[in-house]
Structure formats: structure tokens, C-alpha cells
Design a protein around this motif. Sequence first.
Motif, PDB file in Angstrom:
ATOM      1  N   VAL A 242       0.831  -1.207   0.000  1.00 33.10           N
ATOM      2  CA  VAL A 242       0.000   0.000   0.000  1.00 33.10           C
ATOM      3  C   VAL A 242       0.863   1.253   0.000  1.00 33.10           C
ATOM      4  O   VAL A 242       0.635   2.192  -0.768  1.00 33.10           O
ATOM      5  N   ILE A 243       1.876   1.271   0.868  1.00 32.59           N
ATOM      6  CA  ILE A 243       2.752   2.448   0.977  1.00 32.59           C
ATOM      7  C   ILE A 243       3.478   2.696  -0.337  1.00 32.59           C
ATOM      8  O   ILE A 243       3.703   3.843  -0.735  1.00 32.59           O
ATOM      9  N   ARG A 244       3.834   1.627  -1.041  1.00 36.67           N
ATOM     10  CA  ARG A 244       4.562   1.759  -2.304  1.00 36.67           C
ATOM     11  C   ARG A 244       3.748   2.560  -3.323  1.00 36.67           C
ATOM     12  O   ARG A 244       4.308   3.255  -4.180  1.00 36.67           O
ATOM     13  N   HIS A 245       2.429   2.486  -3.214  1.00 36.28           N
ATOM     14  CA  HIS A 245       1.573   3.170  -4.182  1.00 36.28           C
ATOM     15  C   HIS A 245       1.006   4.485  -3.670  1.00 36.28           C
ATOM     16  O   HIS A 245       0.235   5.145  -4.362  1.00 36.28           O
ATOM     17  N   LEU A 246       1.370   4.875  -2.440  1.00 39.28           N
ATOM     18  CA  LEU A 246       0.923   6.162  -1.914  1.00 39.28           C
ATOM     19  C   LEU A 246       1.771   7.286  -2.468  1.00 39.28           C
ATOM     20  O   LEU A 246       2.937   7.084  -2.809  1.00 39.28           O
ATOM     21  N   PRO A 247       1.230   8.517  -2.534  1.00 39.56           N
ATOM     22  CA  PRO A 247       2.068   9.667  -2.864  1.00 39.56           C
ATOM     23  C   PRO A 247       3.168   9.812  -1.826  1.00 39.56           C
ATOM     24  O   PRO A 247       3.022   9.400  -0.678  1.00 39.56           O
ATOM     25  N   SER A 248       4.272  10.396  -2.225  1.00 36.03           N
ATOM     26  CA  SER A 248       5.402  10.552  -1.316  1.00 36.03           C
ATOM     27  C   SER A 248       5.038  11.480  -0.167  1.00 36.03           C
ATOM     28  O   SER A 248       4.629  12.613  -0.369  1.00 36.03           O
ATOM     29  N   LEU A 249       5.131  10.993   1.058  1.00 36.17           N
ATOM     30  CA  LEU A 249       4.848  11.767   2.261  1.00 36.17           C
ATOM     31  C   LEU A 249       5.984  11.576   3.251  1.00 36.17           C
ATOM     32  O   LEU A 249       6.557  10.495   3.337  1.00 36.17           O
ATOM     33  N   PRO A 250       6.315  12.620   4.007  1.00 38.75           N
ATOM     34  CA  PRO A 250       7.310  12.416   5.063  1.00 38.75           C
ATOM     35  C   PRO A 250       6.819  11.367   6.047  1.00 38.75           C
ATOM     36  O   PRO A 250       5.630  11.275   6.335  1.00 38.75           O
TER      37      PRO A 250
END
Length: 262
Positions: A242-250
Amino acid sequence: MSVVTTARLPLFPLNSVLFPGLVLPLNIFEERYRAMMRDLLKTGTDASGSLGSEGEAGDEPRRFAVVAIRDGREVAPTAPGLPDQTAQPEKGPAAGFGADPIQAFHRVGCVADAATIRERSDGSFEVLATGTTRIRILSVDATGPYLTAEVEELPEEPGEEAGALAEGVLRAFRAYQKRLAGARERSLAGTADLPDEPSVVSYLVAAAAVLDVPAKQRLLQAPDTATRLREELHLLRAETAVIRHLPSLPAVELTRAPTSPN
């Protein structure tokens, strides 16, 4: 045949899950929990062996049971800033938990051993405790100044292939950390210092992963270490995808959560 150990302990409900081996800092301001801490100070010594505030030494550790509150339940509205300040707050040890308090809590929790209990000048307490052993709540008593519970200890069984599963979970956890923190950020925990004992791995990962309370509760009450590790392997792989496909966030934006006193 193993003997099941039971005990009656003060009960501290939280909107989070405590795991064995994990540190629990608490800011105590509600009167029912202040009363609990005052009693604990009378009956035990802290980790350094110093006396409690009443000057009485005790041989027993300062233990209390921590359980997670079920979804839809809230603690009594005694803190400032909560909605509907004109409403009369409930009072008493079971305030906010209904006529049958045990129904408000998950049945599997964790014993906390308070290493330090410091009373502030305003009567509130700063507490630092550590999770020790899993317990199951058998009954809850609301007749005193705070809730107490009859609990039984839940032994930690290894299960099959716990060692191999722990190795796989550690690899998945490192990948999860890297995705969560971002390529240019430091990892959320030092991977070189991660343990290799299966049950310790299972509890550390359960506490460190960004999961909701129901997911953490399922991990806490897993029947054995191997089952917990299998579930964690599934969760870590799913969360990493899931994180791999999220927009880049700190990373801080993904892990920030409000601090909950009491």
C-alpha cells in the motif's frame, strides 16, 4: 498439567494495546486513576528500590492490568476540551464504560509493571511502566475507587516454525520501515539492534507497525508466537504494498498520532 495463575489487579483501560516488553508512559489526571497510583505507591517499590510516597516499602511489584477499550467506547468526559462541556460527566470507577464494564473491554490484555510513579504538585501522576505478561480478564469489580479485575495469565507458546517465521518477519519489517520512512529518511528503528528471539520479535513488530487497535489486539491475543508472526508477515507485506503506491509523504506524517493522557 499446568496450573493457571490468577490474580486480582487494578484495571487501567486504554485506547491502545500494550505488549509484553514494551514501555508505557502515562500521564494520570482522572481521580479514579490517581487513587490507583496512590495505592500502588503504598504497596510496592520502584525499580531502584526507593520507597513509595507514604514511606512504606513493599516486596510486590507495582502491577496493574492494561486492556484496550472496544471500538465505540470512550473514557469518562472529565478532560477539558471534550465536546458538550455542559453535560454532567459520569462519576465513579466505571464512568464511561456502562453498567457492565467488562463488555467495554477486550478480554485479553497485558500486565504493566510500574518502574516509576511520580506525583506532581497538582496531584496528577507521571508513570513509566513496562508490559510483562499477557492476561485474560475473568471478571471486573467496580465497587472500589477504581476498577479491579480478576485475571489469569496466558502463557506464550512458541508454535511451529516460530524461528523461521521470525526471520521472515524481520526481513519484511526492514522493507516496511524503508518504505514508511522514505529512501532519504532514516529508518524508524535501528535494524542492526533488532532481536532474534521469536516471541520478542513478534511483540516488537506488533507494537512498532502502524496498525489500528483492532489489528494490534488480534496480534496480542494470537494463540501462539508462530500464529502472531504469520499474521504480521501478511500485514507487513500488505502495508508495504500500500505504501509503495501512496504519494510521497514524510514518514512523520504517516506515524504522527495524538498523545492520549490516561
